[in-house]
Design a protein around this motif. Structure first.
Motif, PDB file in Angstrom:
ATOM      1  N   ALA A  57       0.661  -1.247  -0.146  1.00 34.21           N
ATOM      2  CA  ALA A  57      -0.079  -0.024  -0.117  1.00 34.21           C
ATOM      3  C   ALA A  57       0.829   1.225   0.046  1.00 34.21           C
ATOM      4  CB  ALA A  57      -0.969   0.040   1.320  1.00 34.21           C
ATOM      5  N   ILE A  58       2.068   1.409   0.438  1.00 31.95           N
ATOM      6  CA  ILE A  58       2.719   2.586   0.584  1.00 31.95           C
ATOM      7  C   ILE A  58       3.726   2.693  -0.620  1.00 31.95           C
ATOM      8  CG2 ILE A  58       4.899   3.156   1.680  1.00 31.95           C
ATOM      9  CD1 ILE A  58       3.986   2.195   4.412  1.00 31.95           C
TER      10      ILE A  58
ATOM     11  N   LEU B 243       1.405   4.177  -2.774  1.00 28.25           N
ATOM     12  CA  LEU B 243       0.960   5.793  -2.360  1.00 28.25           C
ATOM     13  C   LEU B 243       2.179   6.466  -3.131  1.00 28.25           C
ATOM     14  CD1 LEU B 243      -0.490   7.845  -1.069  1.00 28.25           C
ATOM     15  CD2 LEU B 243       1.191   6.940   1.138  1.00 28.25           C
TER      16      LEU B 243
ATOM     17  N   ASP C  48       1.411   6.549  -6.733  1.00 28.54           N
ATOM     18  CA  ASP C  48       0.032   7.450  -6.946  1.00 28.54           C
ATOM     19  C   ASP C  48       0.542   8.908  -6.864  1.00 28.54           C
ATOM     20  OD1 ASP C  48      -2.438   8.092  -7.403  1.00 28.54           O
ATOM     21  OD2 ASP C  48      -3.268   7.356  -5.372  1.00 28.54           O
ATOM     22  N   TRP C  49       1.062   9.241  -5.806  1.00 28.16           N
ATOM     23  CA  TRP C  49       1.686  10.682  -5.624  1.00 28.16           C
ATOM     24  C   TRP C  49       2.451  11.209  -6.756  1.00 28.16           C
ATOM     25  CZ3 TRP C  49       1.382  13.577  -0.603  1.00 28.16           C
ATOM     26  CH2 TRP C  49       2.072  14.877  -1.043  1.00 28.16           C
TER      27      TRP C  49
ATOM     28  N   HIS D 256      -5.891  15.775  -5.674  1.00 22.73           N
ATOM     29  CA  HIS D 256      -5.612  14.187  -5.427  1.00 22.73           C
ATOM     30  C   HIS D 256      -4.399  13.930  -4.497  1.00 22.73           C
ATOM     31  CE1 HIS D 256      -6.126   9.869  -5.323  1.00 22.73           C
ATOM     32  NE2 HIS D 256      -4.893   9.737  -5.923  1.00 22.73           N
TER      33      HIS D 256
ATOM     34  N   LEU E 239      -3.562  12.401  -0.436  1.00 28.03           N
ATOM     35  CA  LEU E 239      -2.767  11.428   0.120  1.00 28.03           C
ATOM     36  C   LEU E 239      -1.871  11.709   1.149  1.00 28.03           C
ATOM     37  CD1 LEU E 239      -1.299  10.426  -3.584  1.00 28.03           C
ATOM     38  CD2 LEU E 239      -3.332   9.218  -2.394  1.00 28.03           C
TER      39      LEU E 239
ATOM     40  N   TYR F 210       5.091   7.451   6.907  1.00 30.90           N
ATOM     41  CA  TYR F 210       3.633   7.404   6.361  1.00 30.90           C
ATOM     42  C   TYR F 210       3.057   7.016   7.705  1.00 30.90           C
ATOM     43  CZ  TYR F 210       5.463   7.440   1.989  1.00 30.90           C
ATOM     44  OH  TYR F 210       6.225   7.671   0.655  1.00 30.90           O
TER      45      TYR F 210
ATOM     46  N   ARG G 185      -1.000   5.750   9.211  1.00 31.69           N
ATOM     47  CA  ARG G 185      -2.017   5.095   8.765  1.00 31.69           C
ATOM     48  C   ARG G 185      -3.377   5.957   9.607  1.00 31.69           C
ATOM     49  NH1 ARG G 185      -2.546  -0.750   8.259  1.00 31.69           N
ATOM     50  NH2 ARG G 185      -1.062  -0.967   9.978  1.00 31.69           N
TER      51      ARG G 185
ATOM     52  N   ILE H 180      -6.343   4.082   6.125  1.00 36.81           N
ATOM     53  CA  ILE H 180      -5.648   4.554   4.815  1.00 36.81           C
ATOM     54  C   ILE H 180      -4.296   4.980   5.123  1.00 36.81           C
ATOM     55  CG2 ILE H 180      -5.708   5.878   2.833  1.00 36.81           C
ATOM     56  CD1 ILE H 180      -7.999   4.103   3.086  1.00 36.81           C
ATOM     57  N   TRP H 181      -3.444   4.701   4.284  1.00 43.70           N
ATOM     58  CA  TRP H 181      -1.823   5.034   4.512  1.00 43.70           C
ATOM     59  C   TRP H 181      -1.802   6.587   3.895  1.00 43.70           C
ATOM     60  CZ3 TRP H 181       1.721   3.401   7.949  1.00 43.70           C
ATOM     61  CH2 TRP H 181       1.492   1.913   8.157  1.00 43.70           C
ATOM     62  N   GLN H 182      -1.197   7.568   4.725  1.00 42.30           N
ATOM     63  CA  GLN H 182      -1.037   8.758   3.999  1.00 42.30           C
ATOM     64  C   GLN H 182       0.560   9.332   4.452  1.00 42.30           C
ATOM     65  OE1 GLN H 182      -4.305  10.917   6.540  1.00 42.30           O
ATOM     66  NE2 GLN H 182      -4.970  11.217   4.438  1.00 42.30           N
TER      67      GLN H 182
END
Length: 137
Positions: A16-17, A20, A23-24, A35, A39, A115, A117, A122-124
């Motif tokens: 997931a990280i 992310l 995605d970033w 978006h 994140l 990061y 959770r 959700i990881w941010q």
């Protein structure tokens, strides 16, 4: 010793990280600041060599890219570690920033990112120490 279930969860968190991070990068390339901000954790802090740490509001105000600029690049993440609701990643970034008018600058270097959770699971992105700098031509 971790159980098989804990190992599976840890691998899912690492994946997931990694997702992310990509995605970033992809959202930044598209110029999708809304978006990108989704994140980021509300308590986000960026640390750069050129100034004081700044948070999510300052990042949103300045934007991920200068107006009219485009960015292309890659993120190679050789290490992701997760411990509970915190994780970190070492990422090598290699990017080309092209300003309006066509002047391109290559930027590269390492970042160390923490990061967190969220309460929704959700990881941010929470903390980022970014050492990316211009690459001599």
């Amino acid at each position: 010793m971790e159980t098989d279930n804990q190992q599976d969860e840890n691998q899912q968190d690492k994946a997931a990280i990694h997702a992310l991070i990509q995605d970033w990068l992809d959202s930044t390339k598209r110029g999708d600041m809304e978006h990108v901000l989704s994140l980021a954790h509300e308590d986000l802090l960026f640390h750069t060599p050129s100034g004081e740490p700044f948070g999510k509001a300052a990042f949103a105000e300045q934007g991920a890219l200068p107006p009219g600029a485009t960015m292309d690049g890659t993120a190679d993440t050789p290490e992701v570690v997760v411990c509970g609701d915190l994780g970190y990643a070492r990422t090598h970034l290699d990017m080309t920033l092209t300003m309006p008018g066509g002047k391109a600058t290559r930027l590269a270097g390492w970042s160390l990112t923490l990061y967190k959770r969220s309460t929704e699971g959700i990881w941010q992105l929470w903390r980022d120490a970014n050492l990316v700098k211009p690459v001599p031509a």
